[in-house]
Design an enzyme around this catalytic site. Structure first.
Site, PDB file in Angstrom:
ATOM      1  N   ASN A  10      83.924   5.004  31.100  1.00 32.14           N
ATOM      2  CA  ASN A  10      83.325   3.693  30.836  1.00 32.14           C
ATOM      3  C   ASN A  10      82.888   3.069  32.181  1.00 32.14           C
ATOM      4  O   ASN A  10      83.718   2.671  32.996  1.00 32.14           O
ATOM      5  CB  ASN A  10      84.356   2.809  30.130  1.00 32.14           C
ATOM      6  N   LYS A  11      81.569   3.011  32.387  1.00 29.69           N
ATOM      7  CA  LYS A  11      81.040   2.581  33.685  1.00 29.69           C
ATOM      8  C   LYS A  11      81.405   1.138  34.019  1.00 29.69           C
ATOM      9  O   LYS A  11      81.652   0.793  35.170  1.00 29.69           O
ATOM     10  CB  LYS A  11      79.519   2.721  33.694  1.00 29.69           C
ATOM     11  N   ASP A  70      93.924   2.382  29.776  1.00 27.45           N
ATOM     12  CA  ASP A  70      93.559   2.190  28.375  1.00 27.45           C
ATOM     13  C   ASP A  70      93.710   0.714  28.063  1.00 27.45           C
ATOM     14  O   ASP A  70      94.703   0.084  28.440  1.00 27.45           O
ATOM     15  CB  ASP A  70      94.454   3.021  27.453  1.00 27.45           C
ATOM     16  N   GLY A 154      82.097  -5.358  26.503  1.00 28.34           N
ATOM     17  CA  GLY A 154      82.938  -5.303  25.301  1.00 28.34           C
ATOM     18  C   GLY A 154      83.002  -6.624  24.554  1.00 28.34           C
ATOM     19  O   GLY A 154      81.970  -7.197  24.180  1.00 28.34           O
TER      20      GLY A 154
HETATM   21  P1  ITT Z   1      87.592   5.460  28.684  1.00 28.68           P
HETATM   22  O1  ITT Z   1      88.541   5.877  27.572  1.00 28.68           O
HETATM   23  O2  ITT Z   1      86.734   6.573  29.151  1.00 28.68           O
HETATM   24  O3  ITT Z   1      88.320   4.765  29.796  1.00 28.68           O
HETATM   25  P2  ITT Z   1      86.732   3.484  26.756  1.00 28.68           P
HETATM   26  O4  ITT Z   1      85.669   2.428  26.748  1.00 28.68           O
HETATM   27  O5  ITT Z   1      86.793   4.380  25.542  1.00 28.68           O
HETATM   28  O6  ITT Z   1      86.564   4.363  28.084  1.00 28.68           O
HETATM   29  P3  ITT Z   1      89.291   2.419  26.036  1.00 28.68           P
HETATM   30  O7  ITT Z   1      89.599   3.515  25.086  1.00 28.68           O
HETATM   31  O8  ITT Z   1      90.365   1.939  26.952  1.00 28.68           O
HETATM   32  O9  ITT Z   1      88.083   2.812  27.002  1.00 28.68           O
HETATM   33  O10 ITT Z   1      88.729   1.199  25.186  1.00 28.68           O
HETATM   34  C1  ITT Z   1      88.471  -0.008  25.838  1.00 28.68           C
HETATM   35  C2  ITT Z   1      87.697  -0.920  24.906  1.00 28.68           C
HETATM   36  O11 ITT Z   1      88.386  -2.167  24.786  1.00 28.68           O
HETATM   37  C3  ITT Z   1      86.349  -1.254  25.543  1.00 28.68           C
HETATM   38  O12 ITT Z   1      85.365  -0.320  25.159  1.00 28.68           O
HETATM   39  C4  ITT Z   1      86.106  -2.657  25.019  1.00 28.68           C
HETATM   40  O13 ITT Z   1      85.613  -2.604  23.711  1.00 28.68           O
HETATM   41  C5  ITT Z   1      87.528  -3.243  24.976  1.00 28.68           C
HETATM   42  N1  ITT Z   1      87.878  -3.871  26.270  1.00 28.68           N
HETATM   43  C6  ITT Z   1      88.809  -3.457  27.156  1.00 28.68           C
HETATM   44  N2  ITT Z   1      88.821  -4.233  28.249  1.00 28.68           N
HETATM   45  C7  ITT Z   1      87.870  -5.152  28.060  1.00 28.68           C
HETATM   46  C8  ITT Z   1      87.387  -6.211  28.836  1.00 28.68           C
HETATM   47  O14 ITT Z   1      87.861  -6.465  30.043  1.00 28.68           O
HETATM   48  N3  ITT Z   1      86.397  -6.940  28.353  1.00 28.68           N
HETATM   49  C9  ITT Z   1      85.903  -6.693  27.131  1.00 28.68           C
HETATM   50  N4  ITT Z   1      86.276  -5.712  26.330  1.00 28.68           N
HETATM   51  C10 ITT Z   1      87.268  -4.933  26.786  1.00 28.68           C
END
Ligand code: ITT
Length: 203
Positions: A10-11, A70, A154
């Site tokens: 996740n960039k 996560d 997000g």
């Molecule tokens: P990686 O697993 O590759 O790290 P991912 O986006 O799938 O990437 P996660 O499984 O940890 O990562 O899911 C995180 C999600 O939670 C992210 O895509 C957002 O929808 C939400 N999220 C987490 N932190 C956030 C933030 O600071 N601001 C807004 N949404 C957030």
């Protein structure tokens, strides 16, 4: 310089980690910098379990110190959902806009004071010898009636900080980085890293 892999694809998450840890004495490498990356199966029931999986899988494959992160949104009125399913709440493809809309639809008619939520961020550190440690940070807020602002990523356009009566989307990353779940977890990660280095130094 010491190297630290951040096991995320996740960039935007990576960018936040780099910004918060900008003063760290490590060169941060991401999955995008690696030639081949094993598949990480994110099937943990908790943020910590998934963070550990990410860190251990990549540390084992690379032999390098790795951080797994996560995170997600937990809404009280939805029994803690979307929780560990935050990234794909609205379907297989990650779509922030659709995820936000799904949360809003589910909360339709729920008054603001009953829209309490928190973000959670778990960070695990691992090296070839196994797990170094795992920590967590939380940030509490409310789910706004409609999206506002486009800073962050997000669920940030929905995540209302009562103190400012503005969403993270409106407040911008400067303020977010001072109080976010990620900031809090990374502050604890710094301590883990310090202890790790101390131990490495001991024969
Ligand atoms: P990686 O697993 O590759 O790290 P991912 O986006 O799938 O990437 P996660 O499984 O940890 O990562 O899911 C995180 C999600 O939670 C992210 O895509 C957002 O929808 C939400 N999220 C987490 N932190 C956030 C933030 O600071 N601001 C807004 N949404 C957030």
């Amino acid at each position: 310089m010491k190297q630290l892999i951040v096991a995320t694809a996740n960039k935007k998450k990576l960018q936040e980690i780099k910004e918060i840890m900008a003063d760290l004495d490590y060169r941060i490498i991401s999955l995008a910098d690696l030639d081949s990356v094993p598949r990480i199966i994110e099937n943990g029931k908790t943020f910590k379990a998934n963070a550990v999986k990410k860190a251990m899988t990549i540390a084992r494959a690379t032999g390098l110190l790795t951080m797994g992160e996560d995170s997600g949104l937990c809404v009280n009125a939805l029994g803690g959902k979307p929780g560990v399913y935050s990234a794909r709440f609205s379907g297989k493809d990650k779509n922030d806009e659709k995820n936000n809309q799904k949360v809003l639809n589910l909360l339709s008619g729920v008054p603001l004071k009953k829209r309490r939520a928190h973000y959670c961020c778990a960070v695990a550190l691992a090296d070839t010898n196994g797990l170094v440690g795992v920590v967590e940070g939380k940030c509490f807020g409310l789910i706004a009636a409609e999206p506002a602002g486009n800073a962050g990523f997000g669920y940030d356009p929905l995540f209302l900080i009562p103190k400012y009566n503005k969403t993270f989307g409106q407040l911008g990353v400067q303020i977010k980085h001072r109080m976010s779940h990620r900031f809090k977890a990374l502050e604890k990660t710094r301590k883990l890293l310090e202890k790790y280095i101390e131990k490495q130094g001991c024969p």
